[in-house]
Scaffold this motif. Structure first.
Motif, PDB file in Angstrom:
ATOM      1  N   LEU A   6       0.865  -1.179   0.000  1.00 58.41           N
ATOM      2  CA  LEU A   6       0.000   0.000   0.000  1.00 58.41           C
ATOM      3  C   LEU A   6       0.895   1.220   0.000  1.00 58.41           C
ATOM      4  CD1 LEU A   6      -1.401  -2.269   1.916  1.00 58.41           C
ATOM      5  CD2 LEU A   6      -2.901  -0.407   2.516  1.00 58.41           C
ATOM      6  N   ARG A   7       0.546   2.193  -0.817  1.00 61.20           N
ATOM      7  CA  ARG A   7       1.252   3.469  -0.827  1.00 61.20           C
ATOM      8  C   ARG A   7       0.213   4.546  -0.560  1.00 61.20           C
ATOM      9  NH1 ARG A   7       2.259   7.508  -4.480  1.00 61.20           N
ATOM     10  NH2 ARG A   7       1.248   6.356  -6.163  1.00 61.20           N
ATOM     11  N   TYR A   8       0.452   5.325   0.491  1.00 61.45           N
ATOM     12  CA  TYR A   8      -0.501   6.370   0.846  1.00 61.45           C
ATOM     13  C   TYR A   8      -0.553   7.442  -0.233  1.00 61.45           C
ATOM     14  CZ  TYR A   8      -0.323   4.367   5.550  1.00 61.45           C
ATOM     15  OH  TYR A   8      -0.380   3.527   6.635  1.00 61.45           O
ATOM     16  N   LEU A   9      -1.763   7.912  -0.508  1.00 64.55           N
ATOM     17  CA  LEU A   9      -1.989   8.956  -1.508  1.00 64.55           C
ATOM     18  C   LEU A   9      -2.446  10.260  -0.874  1.00 64.55           C
ATOM     19  CD1 LEU A   9      -3.987   6.813  -4.108  1.00 64.55           C
ATOM     20  CD2 LEU A   9      -1.546   7.392  -4.143  1.00 64.55           C
ATOM     21  N   GLY A  39       1.866  -4.733   8.333  1.00 68.43           N
ATOM     22  CA  GLY A  39       2.439  -3.644   9.107  1.00 68.43           C
ATOM     23  C   GLY A  39       2.829  -2.478   8.233  1.00 68.43           C
ATOM     24  N   PRO A  40       3.171  -1.359   8.876  1.00 69.00           N
ATOM     25  CA  PRO A  40       3.534  -0.153   8.129  1.00 69.00           C
ATOM     26  C   PRO A  40       4.947  -0.234   7.567  1.00 69.00           C
ATOM     27  CG  PRO A  40       3.736   0.248  10.472  1.00 69.00           C
ATOM     28  CD  PRO A  40       3.176  -1.140  10.321  1.00 69.00           C
ATOM     29  N   LEU A  41       5.155   0.489   6.486  1.00 66.17           N
ATOM     30  CA  LEU A  41       6.509   0.670   5.976  1.00 66.17           C
ATOM     31  C   LEU A  41       7.242   1.623   6.907  1.00 66.17           C
ATOM     32  CD1 LEU A  41       5.771   1.157   2.170  1.00 66.17           C
ATOM     33  CD2 LEU A  41       6.860  -0.820   3.240  1.00 66.17           C
ATOM     34  N   VAL A  48       2.571  -3.072   4.151  1.00 67.22           N
ATOM     35  CA  VAL A  48       2.737  -4.356   3.474  1.00 67.22           C
ATOM     36  C   VAL A  48       1.824  -5.367   4.158  1.00 67.22           C
ATOM     37  CG1 VAL A  48       4.338  -6.240   2.941  1.00 67.22           C
ATOM     38  CG2 VAL A  48       5.125  -3.871   2.832  1.00 67.22           C
ATOM     39  N   ILE A  49       1.205  -6.217   3.343  1.00 67.76           N
ATOM     40  CA  ILE A  49       0.363  -7.299   3.844  1.00 67.76           C
ATOM     41  C   ILE A  49       0.788  -8.584   3.149  1.00 67.76           C
ATOM     42  CG2 ILE A  49      -1.985  -8.232   3.968  1.00 67.76           C
ATOM     43  CD1 ILE A  49      -2.972  -5.279   3.695  1.00 67.76           C
ATOM     44  N   LEU A  50       0.894  -9.667   3.904  1.00 63.48           N
ATOM     45  CA  LEU A  50       1.048 -11.009   3.336  1.00 63.48           C
ATOM     46  C   LEU A  50      -0.285 -11.711   3.497  1.00 63.48           C
ATOM     47  CD1 LEU A  50       4.501 -12.157   4.762  1.00 63.48           C
ATOM     48  CD2 LEU A  50       4.017 -10.995   2.605  1.00 63.48           C
ATOM     49  N   ALA A  51      -0.785 -12.284   2.411  1.00 63.25           N
ATOM     50  CA  ALA A  51      -2.095 -12.935   2.430  1.00 63.25           C
ATOM     51  C   ALA A  51      -2.003 -14.304   1.770  1.00 63.25           C
ATOM     52  CB  ALA A  51      -3.123 -12.073   1.700  1.00 63.25           C
ATOM     53  N   ALA A  52      -2.844 -15.215   2.232  1.00 64.93           N
ATOM     54  CA  ALA A  52      -2.874 -16.569   1.673  1.00 64.93           C
ATOM     55  C   ALA A  52      -4.276 -17.126   1.838  1.00 64.93           C
ATOM     56  CB  ALA A  52      -1.858 -17.458   2.384  1.00 64.93           C
ATOM     57  N   GLY A  53      -4.571 -18.161   1.062  1.00 68.10           N
ATOM     58  CA  GLY A  53      -5.804 -18.895   1.277  1.00 68.10           C
ATOM     59  C   GLY A  53      -6.981 -18.489   0.416  1.00 68.10           C
ATOM     60  N   GLN A  75      -2.953   3.434  -2.621  1.00 69.24           N
ATOM     61  CA  GLN A  75      -2.852   2.685  -3.876  1.00 69.24           C
ATOM     62  C   GLN A  75      -2.301   1.304  -3.537  1.00 69.24           C
ATOM     63  OE1 GLN A  75       0.299   3.957  -6.533  1.00 69.24           O
ATOM     64  NE2 GLN A  75      -1.061   3.609  -8.267  1.00 69.24           N
ATOM     65  N   TYR A  76      -2.851   0.270  -4.135  1.00 68.65           N
ATOM     66  CA  TYR A  76      -2.483  -1.104  -3.826  1.00 68.65           C
ATOM     67  C   TYR A  76      -1.792  -1.766  -4.998  1.00 68.65           C
ATOM     68  CZ  TYR A  76      -5.622  -0.594   0.099  1.00 68.65           C
ATOM     69  OH  TYR A  76      -6.213  -0.168   1.248  1.00 68.65           O
ATOM     70  N   THR A  77      -0.782  -2.575  -4.687  1.00 72.86           N
ATOM     71  CA  THR A  77      -0.144  -3.441  -5.663  1.00 72.86           C
ATOM     72  C   THR A  77      -0.190  -4.852  -5.100  1.00 72.86           C
ATOM     73  OG1 THR A  77       1.348  -1.672  -6.357  1.00 72.86           O
ATOM     74  CG2 THR A  77       1.980  -3.933  -6.944  1.00 72.86           C
ATOM     75  N   VAL A  78      -0.707  -5.799  -5.885  1.00 76.28           N
ATOM     76  CA  VAL A  78      -0.821  -7.193  -5.457  1.00 76.28           C
ATOM     77  C   VAL A  78       0.138  -8.021  -6.304  1.00 76.28           C
ATOM     78  CG1 VAL A  78      -2.349  -9.177  -5.231  1.00 76.28           C
ATOM     79  CG2 VAL A  78      -3.241  -6.869  -4.831  1.00 76.28           C
ATOM     80  N   MET A  79       1.032  -8.727  -5.618  1.00 76.26           N
ATOM     81  CA  MET A  79       1.994  -9.607  -6.290  1.00 76.26           C
ATOM     82  C   MET A  79       1.799 -11.018  -5.758  1.00 76.26           C
ATOM     83  SD  MET A  79       5.285  -7.115  -5.908  1.00 76.26           S
ATOM     84  CE  MET A  79       4.776  -6.614  -4.270  1.00 76.26           C
ATOM     85  N   GLU A  80       1.640 -11.965  -6.654  1.00 75.11           N
ATOM     86  CA  GLU A  80       1.479 -13.360  -6.253  1.00 75.11           C
ATOM     87  C   GLU A  80       2.812 -14.078  -6.394  1.00 75.11           C
ATOM     88  OE1 GLU A  80      -1.451 -17.190  -7.044  1.00 75.11           O
ATOM     89  OE2 GLU A  80      -1.588 -15.425  -8.339  1.00 75.11           O
TER      90      GLU A  80
END
Length: 95
Positions: A6-9, A39-41, A48-53, A75-80
């Motif tokens: 996440l990047r704050y706008l 947690g925050p940068l 940054v968030i780690l997600a699974a499932g 703004q969100y960037t999702v990387m798998e």
């Protein structure tokens, strides 16, 4: 597994005004077993968030409900990625 950045706008005053609502939303994602870490940068310019499932489409639909996203504060960037190796105790992260 997904890494979400996440990047704050918006100015920090606007971020902080919605922070409790965002944290409640994050807590709900942990309760449902979707988020693994977050947690925050440093410095605090986003997070940054780690997600699974979940499949990507379902994860992205959930991200749309985040108060930061709904109010266009981040703004969100999702990387798998596919973890090939994890530390002991984190085996559930391997897909």
């Amino acid at each position: 597994m997904f890494v979400i950045t996440l990047r704050y706008l918006a100015p920090m005053e606007q971020i902080d005004a919605v922070l409790r609502e965002h944290q409640d939303w994050v807590d709900a994602q942990y309760d449902e077993g979707v988020f693994v870490a977050s947690g925050p940068l440093v410095p605090r310019t986003g997070g940054v968030i780690l997600a699974a499932g979940l499949p990507r489409e379902q994860l992205e639909a959930r991200l749309e409900t985040d108060p930061f996203r709904r109010q266009e504060l981040a703004q969100y960037t999702v990387m798998e990625f596919a973890p090939r190796r994890v530390a002991a105790g984190l085996e559930r992260l391997q897909g």
